[in-house]
Design an enzyme around this catalytic site. Structure first.
Site, PDB file in Angstrom:
ATOM      1  N   HIS A  20      -6.051   2.548   1.786  1.00 58.45           N
ATOM      2  CA  HIS A  20      -5.479   3.798   2.272  1.00 58.45           C
ATOM      3  C   HIS A  20      -6.208   4.335   3.507  1.00 58.45           C
ATOM      4  CE1 HIS A  20      -3.340   3.540  -1.359  1.00 58.45           C
ATOM      5  NE2 HIS A  20      -3.965   4.430  -2.096  1.00 58.45           N
ATOM      6  N   ASP A  50       0.884  -1.164   0.000  1.00 59.76           N
ATOM      7  CA  ASP A  50       0.000   0.000   0.000  1.00 59.76           C
ATOM      8  C   ASP A  50       0.919   1.210   0.000  1.00 59.76           C
ATOM      9  OD1 ASP A  50      -1.748   2.046   0.395  1.00 59.76           O
ATOM     10  OD2 ASP A  50      -2.890   1.083   1.986  1.00 59.76           O
ATOM     11  N   HIS A  51       1.217   1.748  -1.193  1.00 60.01           N
ATOM     12  CA  HIS A  51       2.224   2.805  -1.291  1.00 60.01           C
ATOM     13  C   HIS A  51       1.836   4.057  -0.519  1.00 60.01           C
ATOM     14  CE1 HIS A  51      -0.548   3.349  -4.747  1.00 60.01           C
ATOM     15  NE2 HIS A  51      -0.468   4.602  -4.414  1.00 60.01           N
TER      16      HIS A  51
END
Length: 318
Positions: A262, A199-200
């Site tokens: 996110h 999850d960047h």
């Protein structure tokens, strides 16, 4: 024997530079926004900081009818526009020697034969040593065909002294059942320690700073609880627009793209108890407790807190 110890280095600080071993990084979906704005600039930044070995190669895989030099120009433009470190020609020239492009589709055997041939050539000419990392910057619906092709063409076979890794971008499936099916597909080819689910968003500095703000700040840490905080609103705003992601959003949707990963991660970081340590397992344990305790409110019965500007009926975290 040198007994000198740098007094400024904390042995617990894992951010100290570690140069990776030789490898080939293959990016599937290399023409997408994520690759152009994040992945390729990040590769350059690592090289610019001296954190990539000489035996490194970057292979892009996509449907475009590009030659190696066409892809190299795309990487060059992405790096100059989005990298966080200054552009240096000598660093770029070093990277350029190991850049390749393979044109093809995920259901085409010939494409993966060309990919295998390209990787084998890089193992020999660049000294990448048979170490391969596959980055799946693609929609979840494409995970299975890519995995099947990697298995069919022996691109992820294990051998002593060599390794393979796979990096999987979110979202991972569209519900629990599809996520489990994808897990089974991945686990047939890779061991758990070889799989990295990314999850960047969690790498953003603002998100990283939440932990310091909460647990290392003597002003906030004692009062960050339900006795002093009435509610928390989390807003995700961006001004870049859809860009070239219309097809992606048609199939995935913006809610699934950011909410199940996110924003739930931000919720967990905001509401979790302080972990016993900041090891990954302990962080996951505390996040899981938050998500286990979370309940979806009924919008029709939610009353905004006094002074809130939110319209009535909108769900607000207590």
């Amino acid at each position: 024997m040198n007994s000198y110890v740098n007094p400024l280095r904390d042995p617990q600080d894992r951010r100290l530079p570690n140069i990776a071993g030789p490898c080939v990084l293959v990016i599937f979906g290399v023409t997408g926004d994520l690759s152009r704005k994040k992945l390729m600039p990040a590769v350059y930044d690592l090289a610019n900081r001296g954190l990539l070995p000489p035996g490194f190669a970057l292979v892009g895989f996509a449907r475009r009818d590009w030659a190696d030099q066409d892809f190299a120009q795309v990487v060059h433009d992405a790096v100059k526009e989005h990298s966080r470190t200054p552009f240096r020609e000598e660093v770029w020239e070093q990277l350029l020697e190991g850049i390749r492009f393979v044109s093809g589709t995920f259901d085409d055997d010939e494409s993966f034969l060309r990919l295998k041939s390209t990787i084998d050539e890089l193992d020999t000419t660049r000294g990448t040593g048979g170490n391969h990392a596959f980055y799946l910057s693609i929609p979840p619906s494409s995970f299975e065909p890519v995995m099947s092709q990697l298995a069919h063409h022996g691109l992820a076979e294990r051998s002593e002294g060599k390794w393979n890794r796979v990096v999987i971008e979110k979202p991972f499936g569209h519900d629990l059942e599809s996520a489990r099916e994808l897990n089974s597909v991945v686990e047939r080819l890779f061991e758990p320690h070889e799989v990295f689910r990314i999850d960047h968003y969690l790498g953003k500095e603002t998100v990283q700073n939440l932990l310091a703000l909460r647990f290392a700040n003597q002003m906030f840490e004692p009062i960050w609880n339900n006795h002093y905080v009435s509610h928390v609103e989390i807003t995700m705003a961006e001004d870049i627009g859809i860009g070239g992601r219309a097809g992606y959003f048609d199939g995935i949707g913006s809610a699934r793209d950011v909410m199940q990963n996110h924003l739930l991660q931000l919720l967990a970081l905001t509401a979790m108890e302080e972990p016993t340590s900041f090891e990954a397992s302990q962080l996951r344990a505390e996040k899981t407790k938050v998500l286990d305790a979370a309940r979806v409110p009924n919008p029709s019965t939610c009353t905004p807190p006094a002074g809130s500007t939110q319209p009535a009926g909108r769900a607000v975290s207590p």
